[in-house]
Each structure stands twice: as C-alpha cells, then as structure tokens.
Scaffold this active site. Structure first.
Site, short mmCIF file in Angstrom:
data_model
loop_
_atom_site.label_atom_id
_atom_site.label_comp_id
_atom_site.label_asym_id
_atom_site.label_seq_id
_atom_site.Cartn_x
_atom_site.Cartn_y
_atom_site.Cartn_z
N LYS A 2 0.84 -1.20 0.00
CA LYS A 2 0.00 0.00 0.00
C LYS A 2 0.87 1.25 0.00
CE LYS A 2 -3.95 -1.80 2.68
NZ LYS A 2 -4.99 -1.61 1.66
N ARG A 24 -10.36 -11.47 1.93
CA ARG A 24 -11.22 -12.52 1.37
C ARG A 24 -10.53 -13.88 1.42
NH1 ARG A 24 -11.68 -9.14 -4.10
NH2 ARG A 24 -11.35 -7.52 -2.56
N1 BES Z 1 -8.14 -3.78 4.45
C1 BES Z 1 -8.32 -3.33 3.12
C2 BES Z 1 -9.64 -2.57 2.90
C3 BES Z 1 -9.79 -1.27 3.61
C4 BES Z 1 -9.61 -0.08 2.94
C5 BES Z 1 -10.19 -1.22 4.94
C6 BES Z 1 -9.82 1.11 3.58
C7 BES Z 1 -10.38 -0.02 5.58
C8 BES Z 1 -10.20 1.14 4.88
C9 BES Z 1 -8.33 -4.53 2.18
O1 BES Z 1 -7.54 -5.59 2.57
C10 BES Z 1 -7.79 -4.05 0.87
O2 BES Z 1 -6.64 -3.71 0.83
N2 BES Z 1 -8.63 -4.03 -0.14
C11 BES Z 1 -8.25 -3.60 -1.41
C12 BES Z 1 -8.76 -4.61 -2.41
C13 BES Z 1 -8.25 -4.40 -3.80
C14 BES Z 1 -6.79 -4.73 -3.88
C15 BES Z 1 -9.05 -5.27 -4.72
C16 BES Z 1 -8.86 -2.24 -1.68
O3 BES Z 1 -10.02 -2.04 -1.33
O4 BES Z 1 -8.16 -1.38 -2.19
MN MN Z 2 -5.53 -5.39 1.93
#
Ligand code: BES
Ligand code: MN
Ligand code: ZN
Length: 515
Positions: A291, A365
C-alpha cells in the site's frame, strides 16, 4: 462507574446533575414539564419562551441551578441538562442511547461525577415499565458506557482523567425490569468498548497471538468454549488461503474459535447454528502489492470484523440467550517479505478451490475463505461474516452505512432490522451472478480481485464461493469501523460497529426462532 436504577422522583435523587430529554413542541405546561418548571423556579418556561429550548435534536440547554434551588421541593441535583430529543413520536431507544452518551460526555466536561438520566421512553413521559421502557433504560446505560470510552490510553500527558463515578437511571416503573435492563445495557456497552479497545491497539500490541490471548481471556472469564488453531493444525485442515496471507509475516497466524452453548442445550437434528466470522487482520501493509505510505497506519484497524465477533461473543456469554453461537476469527498480518506470497501465486483453500492471487492486498477474502470453510466444518448452518474488506465500500457508502450482501434474503432483512433498532445502518448491495465473471481466473478456479468495477460486490462474490450452499450474509465495515470525527455521544476512532446489531439479532433469534 456505579450504575443504579431509581424509582424515586427525579428531583429527589442524590446526584450532581440531572439529564432529561426534551421533545419538540413541549412547553412548561406538560404533565412532566410543569413539575420540572416548578422545581426550577420557572426556568423551563423562560428557556422555552426565549426559544433557547425547542427540543430540536442535538440541542443542549445546561442550567446551573445553584445550591439553594428548589430546596423547598427537595430538588437535590444542582445542575440540569435538557437535551433536544426531536419528535416524541419518532423517539426510539437508539436515540436514548445517543442522548445519554452525549449528556454524559457533556457533563463529564463540567467535572460532574454523578448523573441522573431519565430516558422518558415507553409510553408518555416514561410512565410505563413495560418491555419498551426497559429497552430505553438498557439503551441509556449502553450509551453512557460508550460515551465514556476514550482512545488516549497511551498518552502520558493531557489525558482525559475525569470520570463519572455514578449513573442513576430514573425508572418510572417498579424498578425490577429497569434493573435487569440496566445490567443488559452495561454488558452490551462494555462489549462494544472491548471491541473498540482491540481496534485502537497498534499492530505491535495487537498481533494474532495477542488477539487469541484476548479471546482466551473472554473464554475464561465468561465461560465460553475456545479453540485456537495454530499453523500446524491449519495446514492439516488444508487452509492454504489463510496460510498464504500469513507467509510474509514472522507473527504466526491463528484461527480463533469461540463457542457459546446455552446451559443444558442439546443439539437436535436440523437445529440451526449461527456462526459469526470476523476478519482479524492485525496489520495490513498490502503485502508485496504494498500500500502507499500515506494513511497506512490506519490499517491497524483491519481486525475490526474479528474484534466485533469477540465483542459480540463476550456479550452473548453474559446475556445467555437460548441458542448456540459460534465465533470464528481468522487472524494474521499481511506483510511483504522474502517468503511472502507473490502476485500470480496460486493457493488452495480448505474447500479445495484454487485461487490465483493477483493482488496480495486483497487478503481479507483469502483468510475469510478458510474461516468460513472451518465454520461449515463445525456445523454452521448460517454464516454472517464481517470485514473491513474494501476501500470501494468507503466510496459507495461512506462512514454511514455498512454494506450487506449475501445469499439469504431473510438473514439480510433481519440484519437490517436488528441494526435499525440499535441505531446502526445497513444497506444492501446487489449480488447478481453476473458479477462472478469478474473473479474467474485463466489458470485457477478463482482470482482474488475483480477489477475496478463494483469492488465491494466482487469481493462478496468471491466469498460466496466459500459460503457455498450455507445461508450467508456478508458485512463490509471498512467505512464504518473507524470514525474520523468525534460525535457528541462518542469519541472519534474505533466505533465497535456491528457488536450491538449482532447481540440484538441473536437475542431476537433466540426469542423468535431463526426460521
Ligand atoms: N483492508 C483493506 C480494505 C480497507 C480499505 C479497509 C480502507 C479499511 C479502509 C483490504 O484488505 C484491501 O486492501 N482491499 C483492497 C482490495 C483491492 C486490492 C481489490 C482495496 O479495497 O483497495
Ligand atoms: Mn488489503
Ligand atoms: Zn485488509
């Protein structure tokens, strides 16, 4: 905080401040308000006439009555806080919770140590001691408990040190139902705060091992069955998806299983078993699909689904509903490392399905897939999973509504209704089978991302492959688990979203049955 329920008249209660909801359109002539007006030497009349007190929601009128106020009438509290409660007809227990929380936070700011709160719910002027009045009492105690939660435990200076030592709820009934309700309110409020406290902990202090220890603590204290699967056992179960996520971390993953069984309960053939499955990702760096640095610190709260499950189980263990409940929390870190899972790797989940990991940041997931598989193995007939799963849900619903999706429309309807009763909002998103095309892989059964379109929905479509034919609902709490702004009734930070809804839902199911 000591909590009492009193059936004395409000003016006779030995507290420093009284907090009372005031409805729109009320005047100093009402049955209840006229007493108040008399006890305050007509301050109600003058604040209403000056339009300072209108009953509008969120309004607060603070009256310092002074030492000699109303002594002839025996009014002991020297401070009165009138809180706008909106329309009388629309006043629900969920409002009483927020009003009580806001009142407690306000009065704490005035260095008040003891408060009396009159919920005024259930029948006009709170004269009824029926189930409805009890639900307002429960909500009020819960609201004050939530209002007193602070997130500054690691500050060594400028901490909020003021505490409310005593809360007295004024019950217009005979007090017995009120006392039971107050106890319930405390249990629920403390369970939500328990979940908030876990969420507030930084990754360093909330590893999967520590999360499992906190679950062990609940199990010991409130007598729940517990089983924590370590790496070896998860491997033996074939949990390649969960273990794939954990590969990049030196902190070992855990699969936490809590079970509540009512006393003397014997499972009969065909009896439903509800499982609550919560994502317990204690820190989400994104893994090799790292990230961006900005706001990455927020990813300590990626375990809020798991925290909500632990919180709900904690309350359930104390409230003892007449149906069994299973809590399953897959807990792991998601870190980049030489051994970490790589984009393009393929993992095999417990149910045998193969997954091409296109993006290591779509890890929630993956760990849920195996946790759901395990819940099914333990006999779950209904699964509710909760997860801070997608950034897309923050875009779609902001910090107001939880997204709910699933395969069992009754379960979804029940979740929405149970949420409304406790003041939590759930909004259903569609889950048509067309969306599943987006998660088809060229070389495996599934891939773990579905592209830009409908990110919250494709994440749910992925989970559906692991719920299979079990009744299932999925809650995406990524937008609602953390609040960037303080509210009058609660601090900013972790909200403990879903704990109250789950407890309410389980109590309803225990009372009315699941079918
Ligand atoms: N934990 C994150 C989602 C999240 C985002 C939680 C903002 C709280 C606040 C999750 O694991 C994630 O990184 N999701 C990605 C999925 C994508 C790579 C398909 C996302 O939402 O960017
Ligand atoms: Mn994630
Ligand atoms: Zn995540």
């Amino acid at each position: 905080m000591e909590i009492d329920v009193s059936t004395e008249r409000a003016g006779e209660i030995d507290v420093q401040a009284l907090a009372i909801p005031f409805f729109k359109g009320e005047t100093a002539e009402g049955e209840f308000t006229s007493q108040l007006d008399e006890a305050t030497k007509n301050l109600i009349r003058s604040t209403v006439e000056s339009e300072e007190l209108t009953g509008k929601e969120g309004e607060m009128v603070y009256l310092y009555l002074g030492a000699n106020n109303g002594e002839a009438k025996g009014a002991r509290p020297q401070r009165l806080l009138l809180i706008g409660a909106g329309e009388r007809e629309e006043y629900k227990a969920a409002h009483a919770s927020n009003l009580a929380g806001a009142a407690a936070r306000f009065l704490r700011g005035k260095n008040v140590k003891s408060i009396g709160f009159m919920p005024r719910g259930g029948g006009s002027n709170g004269k009824a001691s029926d189930g409805e009045a009890a639900s307002f009492i429960s909500a009020a105690v819960e609201g004050v408990t939530l209002g007193m939660f602070d997130t500054d435990k690691y500050r060594t200076s400028d901490r909020e040190e003021r505490i409310i030592e005593r809360l007295v709820i004024i019950d217009a009934g005979d007090g017995d139902a009120g006392r039971e309700a107050a106890q319930r309110g405390r249990v629920v409020g403390e369970a939500v705060n328990f979940a908030r406290d876990l969420a507030n902990e930084p990754g360093l202090y909330m590893t999967p091992t520590i999360m499992a220890e906190r679950a062990q603590g609940i199990a010991d204290e409130y007598k729940l069955e517990i089983d924590v699967l370590d790496h070896e056992r998860m491997e033996a179960e074939g949990m390649g998806a969960l273990l794939g996520v954990a590969r990049g971390s030196t902190e070992p993953a855990k699969l936490i299983v809590l079970k509540y069984t009512p006393e003397g309960y014997e499972a009969k053939e065909g009896e439903p078993l509800l499982a609550l499955v919560g994502k317990g990702l204690t820190f989400d760096s994104g893994g090799i699909s790292l990230k961006p640095g900005e706001n990455m610190e927020q990813m300590k709260y990626d375990m809020c689904g798991g925290a909500a499950v632990l919180g709900a189980m904690r309350a359930i263990a104390q409230l003892k509903p007449s149906m069994p409940v299973l809590g399953v929390v897959p807990s792991s870190e998601n870190m980049p490392d030489a051994r970490a899972i790589k984009p393009g790797d393929i993992v095999r989940a417990m149910n045998g399905k193969t997954i091409e990991v296109i993006n290591t940041d779509a890890e929630g997931r993956l760990i849920l897939a195996d946790a759901m598989g395990y819940a099914k193995k333990l006999g779950a007939t209904h699964i509710i999973d909760l997860a801070t799963l997608t950034g897309a849900v923050v875009v779609a619903l902001g910090d107001v509504n939880v997204a709910v999706l699933g395969t069992d429309q009754k379960l979804i309807n029940d979740i929405i209704a149970a949420g409304t009763e406790v003041g939590e909002k759930y909004w259903q998103l569609p889950l048509d089978k067309e969306y599943s095309k987006q998660i088809k892989s060229d070389i495996a059964d599934l891939k773990n991302i579905g592209g830009r379109k409908g990110g919250t929905i494709t994440a749910a479509a992925f989970l559906k492959e692991f719920a299979e034919d079990t009744s299932w609902a999925h809650l995406d709490i990524a937008g609602t688990a953390w609040s960037d702004d303080a509210k009058p009734h609660r601090a900013k930070g972790p909200t403990g979203i879903a704990v109250r809804m789950l407890v309410n839902l389980v109590e309803r199911y225990a009372r009315d049955g699941m079918k």
